[in-house]
Design a protein around this motif. Structure first.
Motif, PDB file in Angstrom:
ATOM      1  N   UNK A 168       0.839  -1.192   0.000  1.00 38.39           N
ATOM      2  CA  UNK A 168       0.000   0.000   0.000  1.00 38.39           C
ATOM      3  C   UNK A 168       0.878   1.247   0.000  1.00 38.39           C
ATOM      4  N   UNK A 169       0.546   2.186  -0.821  1.00 40.57           N
ATOM      5  CA  UNK A 169       1.227   3.480  -0.860  1.00 40.57           C
ATOM      6  C   UNK A 169       0.556   4.400   0.156  1.00 40.57           C
ATOM      7  N   UNK A 173      -0.988  10.276   7.397  1.00 37.71           N
ATOM      8  CA  UNK A 173      -1.190   9.533   8.636  1.00 37.71           C
ATOM      9  C   UNK A 173      -2.521   8.781   8.638  1.00 37.71           C
ATOM     10  N   UNK A 174      -3.525   9.327   7.954  1.00 42.46           N
ATOM     11  CA  UNK A 174      -4.809   8.632   7.868  1.00 42.46           C
ATOM     12  C   UNK A 174      -4.643   7.291   7.162  1.00 42.46           C
ATOM     13  N   UNK A 175      -3.911   7.285   6.055  1.00 39.74           N
ATOM     14  CA  UNK A 175      -3.605   6.033   5.367  1.00 39.74           C
ATOM     15  C   UNK A 175      -2.872   5.076   6.297  1.00 39.74           C
ATOM     16  N   UNK A 188       5.826  -3.914   7.385  1.00 36.97           N
ATOM     17  CA  UNK A 188       6.904  -2.976   7.626  1.00 36.97           C
ATOM     18  C   UNK A 188       6.669  -1.756   6.745  1.00 36.97           C
ATOM     19  N   UNK A 189       7.288  -0.648   7.108  1.00 34.83           N
ATOM     20  CA  UNK A 189       7.177   0.583   6.348  1.00 34.83           C
ATOM     21  C   UNK A 189       8.515   0.841   5.672  1.00 34.83           C
ATOM     22  N   UNK A 190       8.473   1.090   4.362  1.00 31.31           N
ATOM     23  CA  UNK A 190       9.690   1.298   3.585  1.00 31.31           C
ATOM     24  C   UNK A 190       9.677   2.642   2.877  1.00 31.31           C
ATOM     25  N   UNK A 191      10.878   3.171   2.678  1.00 32.75           N
ATOM     26  CA  UNK A 191      11.038   4.297   1.778  1.00 32.75           C
ATOM     27  C   UNK A 191      10.890   3.802   0.341  1.00 32.75           C
ATOM     28  N   UNK A 192      10.300   4.599  -0.524  1.00 29.95           N
ATOM     29  CA  UNK A 192      10.168   4.236  -1.926  1.00 29.95           C
ATOM     30  C   UNK A 192      11.506   4.475  -2.623  1.00 29.95           C
TER      31      UNK A 192
END
Length: 324
Positions: A168-169, A173-175, A188-192
């Motif tokens: 998911x892109x 913060x709502x996303x 996990x959260x990644x940098x694009x």
């Protein structure tokens, strides 16, 4: 063993299994294909020589293992090639129980299969292999993600899974709050990294000693389902060097797919598929037939020939199949 080999291919209702079938049809010797899939109403029964529907039970059920024992025996299967991840994991978990069945399981190293299933743990090993991992965080709030990874958009990526499914892109913060709740912590959260024009998929046939039978590099575009929809054969020294480093460190066995993005002349690994992938049939079109290599290596016990890779581009498109 007769000259005509019998190869069982799983998931032939899906794009990877169908691609394996197409590649087997282009092998030097005749191949009898036994197809396996959950859905008997798919195209699967029409593209193989024999079709078996999976039983309506979970892969952990004892009856499912018995289904495989009976299928291998009744069809005199020489080689099993998994076409979807759930079958890869089932066969990997049951290697010992299926040993002596008469069939060779065309599987990668168990340790690599397990590691590749966990993208977070895989990323932690990359510095030891000499590669820079994509900046990523787990168990962090939105503000910490921005502070440490940079401004949005950022990517939420499932720890388990393959392709672009579940990615998911995140624009704000709502996303982040919505999708992190939906993902139940298994993300996990990644940098694009890079752009859509800097994505690469690599096929390498590992020999288990840190070397591979050459490799083929595609610069590619993805479909909405996360499969390769456009591929162009390229020579890229940065991607080639990263592939060689991964081969040397992980020592894959058999068909292995590395996926990268490039940024500032640095290759960043997206994932490893320690199996035949959705772009396998496209690689066959350019002379890199991993199914043929698997037959040579796993069944005949010989090192596959170094393929002559042809230059070119390829597209995938939908086609109708009609049966009376």
């Amino acid at each position: 063993m007769s000259d005509r080999l019998t190869v069982a291919v799983t998931g032939i209702g899906a794009i990877i299994g169908q691609g394996i079938v197409r590649s087997l049809r282009q092998c030097r010797q005749p191949i009898r294909i036994v197809g396996i899939d959950r859905n008997p109403d798919s195209i699967a029964p029409f593209i193989c020589d024999v079709f078996h529907a999976k039983p309506a039970c979970d892969e952990t059920d004892a009856g499912y293992l018995e289904f495989w024992r009976q299928l291998i025996a009744s069809e005199s299967v020489d080689l099993v090639l998994p076409g979807i991840e759930v079958d890869l994991f089932f066969l990997n978990d049951n290697r010992d129980l299926l040993t002596g069945s008469g069939a060779v399981l065309g599987l990668n190293r168990p340790a690599l299969i397990d590691l590749a299933h966990d993208k977070w743990q895989l990323a932690q090993t990359l510095p030891d292999a000499g590669l820079t991992p994509i900046p990523a965080l787990r168990d962090a709030g939105w503000q910490e993600c921005i502070d440490r990874l940079g401004p949005p958009p950022l990517l939420l990526k499932p720890v388990h899974g393959n392709g672009s499914r579940g990615i998911i892109r995140l624009e704000d913060e709502t996303d982040f709050e919505y999708w992190s709740r939906k993902s139940a912590g298994k993300f996990m959260i990644q940098r694009i990294i890079g752009t859509d024009n800097e994505e690469y998929t690599v096929g390498a046939f590992g020999l288990g000693d840190g070397t591979s039978v050459s490799s083929i590099i595609f610069r590619r575009s993805l479909s909405l389902e996360g499969n390769t929809s456009y591929a162009e054969v390229v020579e890229d020294p940065v991607i080639a060097q990263a592939t060689s480093m991964l081969d040397d460190y992980f020592k894959p066995l058999g068909p292995t797919n590395y996926q990268f993005r490039k940024e500032n002349n640095t290759a960043y690994l997206l994932e490893i598929n320690p199996r035949l992938s959705s772009s396998s049939s496209l690689r066959t079109c350019f002379g890199y037939n991993e199914a043929q290599m698997a037959v040579d290596f796993f069944v005949r016990g010989v090192t596959p020939e170094v393929p002559h890779v042809r230059p070119g581009r390829a597209w995938r498109y939908a086609e109708d199949f009609v049966s009376p």
